[in-house]
Write an enzyme that holds these catalytic residues in place. Sequence first.
Site, PDB file in Angstrom:
ATOM      1  N   ARG A   1      -5.093 -10.273   7.537  1.00  0.00           N
ATOM      2  CA  ARG A   1      -4.235 -10.715   7.117  1.00  0.00           C
ATOM      3  C   ARG A   1      -4.203 -12.264   6.701  1.00  0.00           C
ATOM      4  NH1 ARG A   1       0.263  -6.588   7.299  1.00  0.00           N
ATOM      5  NH2 ARG A   1      -0.542  -5.272  10.012  1.00  0.00           N
TER       6      ARG A   1
ATOM      7  N   ASP B   1       3.017   0.910  -2.363  1.00  0.00           N
ATOM      8  CA  ASP B   1       2.243   1.696  -3.326  1.00  0.00           C
ATOM      9  C   ASP B   1       3.154   3.105  -4.330  1.00  0.00           C
ATOM     10  OD1 ASP B   1      -0.679   3.037  -4.231  1.00  0.00           O
ATOM     11  OD2 ASP B   1      -1.082   2.744  -1.729  1.00  0.00           O
TER      12      ASP B   1
ATOM     13  N   ASP C   1      -3.315  -5.960   5.349  1.00  0.00           N
ATOM     14  CA  ASP C   1      -4.335  -5.305   6.627  1.00  0.00           C
ATOM     15  C   ASP C   1      -5.289  -4.707   5.923  1.00  0.00           C
ATOM     16  OD1 ASP C   1      -2.337  -3.997   6.988  1.00  0.00           O
ATOM     17  OD2 ASP C   1      -3.294  -3.288   8.775  1.00  0.00           O
TER      18      ASP C   1
ATOM     19  N   PHE D   1      -7.868  -0.480  -3.365  1.00  0.00           N
ATOM     20  CA  PHE D   1      -7.320  -1.269  -1.850  1.00  0.00           C
ATOM     21  C   PHE D   1      -7.421  -2.921  -1.440  1.00  0.00           C
ATOM     22  CE2 PHE D   1      -7.914  -1.748   2.994  1.00  0.00           C
ATOM     23  CZ  PHE D   1      -6.561  -1.686   3.327  1.00  0.00           C
TER      24      PHE D   1
ATOM     25  N   GLU E   1       9.248  -7.035   0.188  1.00  0.00           N
ATOM     26  CA  GLU E   1       7.886  -6.036   0.572  1.00  0.00           C
ATOM     27  C   GLU E   1       6.732  -7.286   0.312  1.00  0.00           C
ATOM     28  OE1 GLU E   1       6.481  -4.399   2.090  1.00  0.00           O
ATOM     29  OE2 GLU E   1       6.723  -2.498   1.762  1.00  0.00           O
ATOM     30  N   ASP E   2       5.518  -6.856   1.148  1.00  0.00           N
ATOM     31  CA  ASP E   2       4.375  -7.401   0.978  1.00  0.00           C
ATOM     32  C   ASP E   2       3.744  -6.394  -0.819  1.00  0.00           C
ATOM     33  OD1 ASP E   2       3.540  -4.953   2.187  1.00  0.00           O
ATOM     34  OD2 ASP E   2       2.364  -5.788   3.197  1.00  0.00           O
TER      35      ASP E   2
ATOM     36  N   LYS F   1       1.688  -1.649  -7.595  1.00  0.00           N
ATOM     37  CA  LYS F   1      -0.050  -0.305  -7.259  1.00  0.00           C
ATOM     38  C   LYS F   1       0.945   0.282  -7.936  1.00  0.00           C
ATOM     39  CE  LYS F   1      -3.071  -0.660  -3.609  1.00  0.00           C
ATOM     40  NZ  LYS F   1      -3.605   0.131  -2.800  1.00  0.00           N
TER      41      LYS F   1
ATOM     42  N   GLY G   1       3.171  -7.203   6.812  1.00  0.00           N
ATOM     43  CA  GLY G   1       3.116  -7.712   5.717  1.00  0.00           C
ATOM     44  C   GLY G   1       3.264  -8.597   4.813  1.00  0.00           C
TER      45      GLY G   1
HETATM   46  P1  IMP Z   1       3.710   3.125   0.308  1.00  0.00           P
HETATM   47  O1  IMP Z   1       4.835   3.970   1.372  1.00  0.00           O
HETATM   48  O2  IMP Z   1       2.641   3.536  -0.042  1.00  0.00           O
HETATM   49  O3  IMP Z   1       4.794   2.654  -1.308  1.00  0.00           O
HETATM   50  O4  IMP Z   1       3.036   1.619   1.483  1.00  0.00           O
HETATM   51  C1  IMP Z   1       3.240   0.636   1.558  1.00  0.00           C
HETATM   52  C2  IMP Z   1       2.894  -0.465   2.567  1.00  0.00           C
HETATM   53  O5  IMP Z   1       1.604   0.101   2.582  1.00  0.00           O
HETATM   54  C3  IMP Z   1       2.573  -1.714   2.511  1.00  0.00           C
HETATM   55  O6  IMP Z   1       3.434  -2.112   3.586  1.00  0.00           O
HETATM   56  C4  IMP Z   1       1.142  -1.714   2.609  1.00  0.00           C
HETATM   57  O7  IMP Z   1       1.312  -2.227   4.890  1.00  0.00           O
HETATM   58  C5  IMP Z   1       0.221  -0.081   2.562  1.00  0.00           C
HETATM   59  N1  IMP Z   1      -0.644  -1.085   2.274  1.00  0.00           N
HETATM   60  C6  IMP Z   1      -0.434   0.074   0.538  1.00  0.00           C
HETATM   61  N2  IMP Z   1      -1.216  -0.582   0.103  1.00  0.00           N
HETATM   62  C7  IMP Z   1      -2.180  -0.938   0.820  1.00  0.00           C
HETATM   63  C8  IMP Z   1      -3.580  -2.102   0.337  1.00  0.00           C
HETATM   64  O8  IMP Z   1      -4.300  -1.722  -0.773  1.00  0.00           O
HETATM   65  N3  IMP Z   1      -3.944  -2.835   1.212  1.00  0.00           N
HETATM   66  C9  IMP Z   1      -2.809  -2.690   2.580  1.00  0.00           C
HETATM   67  N4  IMP Z   1      -2.307  -2.142   2.862  1.00  0.00           N
HETATM   68  C10 IMP Z   1      -1.643  -1.560   2.047  1.00  0.00           C
HETATM   69 MG    MG Z   2      -0.377  -2.223   6.515  1.00  0.00          MG
END
Ligand code: IMP
Ligand code: MG
Length: 187
Positions: free
Chosen positions: A166, A104, A160, A153, A100-101, A132, A45
């Site tokens: 993407r 969440d 993606d 989302f 990081e992109d 987020k 990402g």
């Molecule tokens: P975390 O461990 O839940 O913080 O997840 C982070 C990863 O989940 C990111 O690097 C993204 O690849 C994916 N992700 C989290 N939210 C979204 C979203 O809204 N759309 C797409 N990918 C997401």
């Molecule tokens: Mg992803």
Amino acid sequence: MKKDNRIFEILISNRQIKKGIKKTAKWLNKEYEGKTPVIIGILKGCIPFIGQISTLLNFDFELDFMSASSFKGGTKGSNDIQISLDLKTNIKGKDVIILEDIIDTARTLKKIIELLKNRNPSSIRLVTLLDKKEGRKVELDADYSCFTIPNKFIVGFGLDYKEIMRNYNFIGCLKPEYIEKERSNNL
Ligand code: IMP
Ligand code: MG
């Protein structure tokens, strides 16, 4: 960019993204002046974000990548985090910037940061394009977030849905009926 009828709304336009990235670069240029940090991009990402921000940075830096995922390709997170690509760079005694992109639940980053701390870098900072905050399942704050977004989302600019979308130059929300249709097709 051509209109895509799977997109419900544009949350952050290309113009806003560019502006946000410029501001982030300005912050990094101030913080890392005279230093040579290692920038770590979390694949996949981070690619558009790194591509754009790297050309705006005035200090020397090394670049490396890691890959980890908590998502199994859909819209729901999972507890099982896999590190599928590790660094080639030795970060001992170096300043590290993770790019990081999106953060969440923060489970992915928490795991990555723990792993990297064990390698004794001189510092670690976390910079994210999107935050987020309402999605957090573990406690973690970014040192710099470009945009705070609601708990929806989203896709585009590196993010993606099942490995596609993407390529959008904006960040948008998917139509719920598209996700529903996908689900019923896979039953
Ligand atoms: P975390 O461990 O839940 O913080 O997840 C982070 C990863 O989940 C990111 O690097 C993204 O690849 C994916 N992700 C989290 N939210 C979204 C979203 O809204 N759309 C797409 N990918 C997401
Ligand atoms: Mg992803």
